[in-house]
Design a protein around this motif. Structure first.
Motif, PDB file in Angstrom:
ATOM      1  N   GLN A 158       0.839  -1.195   0.000  1.00  0.00           N
ATOM      2  CA  GLN A 158       0.000   0.000   0.000  1.00  0.00           C
ATOM      3  C   GLN A 158       0.875   1.245   0.000  1.00  0.00           C
ATOM      4  O   GLN A 158       0.596   2.213  -0.714  1.00  0.00           O
ATOM      5  N   LYS A 159       1.942   1.221   0.789  1.00  0.00           N
ATOM      6  CA  LYS A 159       2.877   2.350   0.805  1.00  0.00           C
ATOM      7  C   LYS A 159       3.589   2.469  -0.531  1.00  0.00           C
ATOM      8  O   LYS A 159       3.868   3.579  -1.012  1.00  0.00           O
ATOM      9  N   LEU A 160       3.875   1.320  -1.157  1.00  0.00           N
ATOM     10  CA  LEU A 160       4.515   1.335  -2.467  1.00  0.00           C
ATOM     11  C   LEU A 160       3.677   2.103  -3.474  1.00  0.00           C
ATOM     12  O   LEU A 160       4.202   2.906  -4.254  1.00  0.00           O
ATOM     13  N   VAL A 161       2.361   1.899  -3.446  1.00  0.00           N
ATOM     14  CA  VAL A 161       1.472   2.614  -4.355  1.00  0.00           C
ATOM     15  C   VAL A 161       1.517   4.118  -4.068  1.00  0.00           C
ATOM     16  O   VAL A 161       1.587   4.934  -4.993  1.00  0.00           O
ATOM     17  N   MET A 162       1.501   4.501  -2.791  1.00  0.00           N
ATOM     18  CA  MET A 162       1.590   5.913  -2.427  1.00  0.00           C
ATOM     19  C   MET A 162       2.895   6.517  -2.946  1.00  0.00           C
ATOM     20  O   MET A 162       2.912   7.638  -3.477  1.00  0.00           O
ATOM     21  N   ASP A 163       3.982   5.757  -2.808  1.00  0.00           N
ATOM     22  CA  ASP A 163       5.292   6.232  -3.260  1.00  0.00           C
ATOM     23  C   ASP A 163       5.327   6.405  -4.776  1.00  0.00           C
ATOM     24  O   ASP A 163       5.937   7.344  -5.295  1.00  0.00           O
ATOM     25  N   ILE A 164       4.667   5.491  -5.500  1.00  0.00           N
ATOM     26  CA  ILE A 164       4.659   5.565  -6.961  1.00  0.00           C
ATOM     27  C   ILE A 164       3.910   6.808  -7.431  1.00  0.00           C
ATOM     28  O   ILE A 164       4.359   7.514  -8.347  1.00  0.00           O
ATOM     29  N   TYR A 165       2.782   7.098  -6.810  1.00  0.00           N
ATOM     30  CA  TYR A 165       2.036   8.305  -7.187  1.00  0.00           C
ATOM     31  C   TYR A 165       2.851   9.557  -6.882  1.00  0.00           C
ATOM     32  O   TYR A 165       2.838  10.525  -7.649  1.00  0.00           O
ATOM     33  N   GLU A 166       3.572   9.546  -5.765  1.00  0.00           N
ATOM     34  CA  GLU A 166       4.401  10.702  -5.419  1.00  0.00           C
ATOM     35  C   GLU A 166       5.573  10.835  -6.381  1.00  0.00           C
ATOM     36  O   GLU A 166       5.914  11.943  -6.825  1.00  0.00           O
ATOM     37  N   GLU A 167       6.168   9.708  -6.747  1.00  0.00           N
ATOM     38  CA  GLU A 167       7.317   9.711  -7.655  1.00  0.00           C
ATOM     39  C   GLU A 167       6.934  10.218  -9.046  1.00  0.00           C
ATOM     40  O   GLU A 167       7.698  10.958  -9.681  1.00  0.00           O
ATOM     41  N   THR A 168       5.768   9.814  -9.520  1.00  0.00           N
ATOM     42  CA  THR A 168       5.338  10.219 -10.864  1.00  0.00           C
ATOM     43  C   THR A 168       4.635  11.571 -10.876  1.00  0.00           C
ATOM     44  O   THR A 168       4.381  12.129 -11.937  1.00  0.00           O
ATOM     45  N   ARG A 169       4.305  12.073  -9.677  1.00  0.00           N
ATOM     46  CA  ARG A 169       3.601  13.361  -9.543  1.00  0.00           C
ATOM     47  C   ARG A 169       2.269  13.369 -10.278  1.00  0.00           C
ATOM     48  O   ARG A 169       1.848  14.387 -10.838  1.00  0.00           O
ATOM     49  N   ILE A 170       1.619  12.239 -10.305  1.00  0.00           N
ATOM     50  CA  ILE A 170       0.296  12.153 -10.916  1.00  0.00           C
ATOM     51  C   ILE A 170      -0.752  12.388  -9.831  1.00  0.00           C
ATOM     52  O   ILE A 170      -0.832  11.612  -8.871  1.00  0.00           O
ATOM     53  N   GLU A 176      -8.976   6.589  -6.345  1.00  0.00           N
ATOM     54  CA  GLU A 176      -8.234   6.193  -7.538  1.00  0.00           C
ATOM     55  C   GLU A 176      -6.998   5.372  -7.169  1.00  0.00           C
ATOM     56  O   GLU A 176      -6.650   4.407  -7.849  1.00  0.00           O
ATOM     57  N   LYS A 177      -6.346   5.755  -6.068  1.00  0.00           N
ATOM     58  CA  LYS A 177      -5.173   5.005  -5.628  1.00  0.00           C
ATOM     59  C   LYS A 177      -5.559   3.606  -5.162  1.00  0.00           C
ATOM     60  O   LYS A 177      -4.853   2.639  -5.445  1.00  0.00           O
ATOM     61  N   ARG A 178      -6.688   3.500  -4.467  1.00  0.00           N
ATOM     62  CA  ARG A 178      -7.158   2.179  -4.025  1.00  0.00           C
ATOM     63  C   ARG A 178      -7.508   1.303  -5.220  1.00  0.00           C
ATOM     64  O   ARG A 178      -7.236   0.098  -5.231  1.00  0.00           O
ATOM     65  N   LYS A 179      -8.113   1.922  -6.236  1.00  0.00           N
ATOM     66  CA  LYS A 179      -8.467   1.178  -7.445  1.00  0.00           C
ATOM     67  C   LYS A 179      -7.218   0.638  -8.129  1.00  0.00           C
ATOM     68  O   LYS A 179      -7.178  -0.527  -8.561  1.00  0.00           O
ATOM     69  N   PHE A 181      -4.380  -0.002  -6.693  1.00  0.00           N
ATOM     70  CA  PHE A 181      -3.856  -1.032  -5.793  1.00  0.00           C
ATOM     71  C   PHE A 181      -4.587  -2.353  -6.004  1.00  0.00           C
ATOM     72  O   PHE A 181      -3.969  -3.408  -6.125  1.00  0.00           O
ATOM     73  N   ASN A 182      -5.912  -2.281  -6.066  1.00  0.00           N
ATOM     74  CA  ASN A 182      -6.714  -3.503  -6.202  1.00  0.00           C
ATOM     75  C   ASN A 182      -6.544  -4.149  -7.577  1.00  0.00           C
ATOM     76  O   ASN A 182      -6.500  -5.374  -7.703  1.00  0.00           O
ATOM     77  N   GLU A 183      -6.452  -3.330  -8.630  1.00  0.00           N
ATOM     78  CA  GLU A 183      -6.390  -3.870  -9.991  1.00  0.00           C
ATOM     79  C   GLU A 183      -5.007  -4.384 -10.383  1.00  0.00           C
ATOM     80  O   GLU A 183      -4.892  -5.384 -11.100  1.00  0.00           O
ATOM     81  N   TYR A 184      -3.952  -3.702  -9.907  1.00  0.00           N
ATOM     82  CA  TYR A 184      -2.623  -4.032 -10.424  1.00  0.00           C
ATOM     83  C   TYR A 184      -1.639  -4.550  -9.376  1.00  0.00           C
ATOM     84  O   TYR A 184      -0.688  -5.254  -9.737  1.00  0.00           O
ATOM     85  N   VAL A 185      -1.850  -4.221  -8.107  1.00  0.00           N
ATOM     86  CA  VAL A 185      -0.913  -4.663  -7.084  1.00  0.00           C
ATOM     87  C   VAL A 185      -1.388  -5.938  -6.402  1.00  0.00           C
ATOM     88  O   VAL A 185      -0.635  -6.904  -6.266  1.00  0.00           O
ATOM     89  N   ARG A 186      -2.648  -5.989  -6.027  1.00  0.00           N
ATOM     90  CA  ARG A 186      -3.175  -7.201  -5.375  1.00  0.00           C
ATOM     91  C   ARG A 186      -3.246  -8.382  -6.341  1.00  0.00           C
ATOM     92  O   ARG A 186      -3.359  -9.528  -5.907  1.00  0.00           O
ATOM     93  N   THR A 187      -3.162  -8.112  -7.625  1.00  0.00           N
ATOM     94  CA  THR A 187      -3.238  -9.185  -8.624  1.00  0.00           C
ATOM     95  C   THR A 187      -1.858  -9.597  -9.150  1.00  0.00           C
ATOM     96  O   THR A 187      -1.764 -10.339 -10.133  1.00  0.00           O
ATOM     97  N   LEU A 188      -0.793  -9.107  -8.522  1.00  0.00           N
ATOM     98  CA  LEU A 188       0.551  -9.468  -8.954  1.00  0.00           C
ATOM     99  C   LEU A 188       0.752 -10.987  -8.889  1.00  0.00           C
ATOM    100  O   LEU A 188       0.234 -11.649  -7.989  1.00  0.00           O
TER     101      LEU A 188
END
Length: 204
Positions: A158-170, A176-179, A181-188
């Protein structure tokens, strides 16, 4: 958003994108060529003094090089400030179309462009609703880079997703962040190579 708003015939007229990038700008520029199928010349403007960006200076040098060495006569100039007027007023033998951020360009600059018959328009005039796919590609690209060096047992995803959004400045809402996380991170998916090394991969 601006580029994807143009039809195929207009896009064909853009031979190359010269990107003068500052270290503090958005990661999304890194995949611009893949997203547009237009050749991108990438230039990182390093800062000699931390508080002073050299982007405008390098942009001017690149335009002069293309005009005098490569015989390019037409430029679409995108800038977030009015420092572009120096190169436009100097290169009288080149044609310019200026696209600017409305809230960063003063009325005086717009009047100068109009007085000198330099066509221009605000970036705000283009449809940016079609940028969601581009944003997703940027996020997934950064996620893939992180997965290559991740420690599965020590990573809070979950923190990784927060870091990615901060890194990309999107910019994104928590929903949207939870979505994402659920679509692309929990399905790794976990894959194990022949030598026994475990890796995480995006599903699909």
């Amino acid at each position: 958003g601006m580029l994807t708003s143009l039809d195929a015939e207009k896009l064909k007229k853009i031979a190359k994108i010269i990107l003068i990038d500052d270290k503090n700008t958005n990661y999304g520029w890194n995949i611009l060529e893949r997203a547009t199928n237009i050749k991108v010349e990438y230039n990182l403007a390093e800062r000699v003094v931390e508080q002073k960006s050299l982007v405008d200076l390098q942009m001017t040098a690149a335009i002069c090089r293309e005009h005098y060495k490569e015989n390019v006569s037409s430029f679409i100039l995108l800038s977030s400030d009015s420092d572009f007027w120096g190169v436009i007023s100097f290169l009288r033998t080149a044609d310019f179309f200026v696209i600017y951020e409305y809230n960063k360009i003063g009325e005086n600059t717009r009047q100068v462009l109009a007085k000198n018959n330099i066509p221009s328009c605000p970036l705000d005039n283009f449809n940016t609703a079609n940028t969601e796919d581009f944003k997703r590609r940027v996020l997934l690209d950064v996620l893939s880079q992180h997965l290559a060096n991740i420690d599965i047992h020590r990573t809070n995803f979950q923190k990784l997703v927060m870091d990615i959004y901060e890194e990309t400045r999107i910019p994104a809402t928590e929903k949207e962040k939870r979505k994402f996380f659920n679509e692309y991170v929990r399905t790794l998916k976990l894959s194990i190579s022949e030598d026994g090394t475990a890796n995480l991969e995006l599903a699909g």
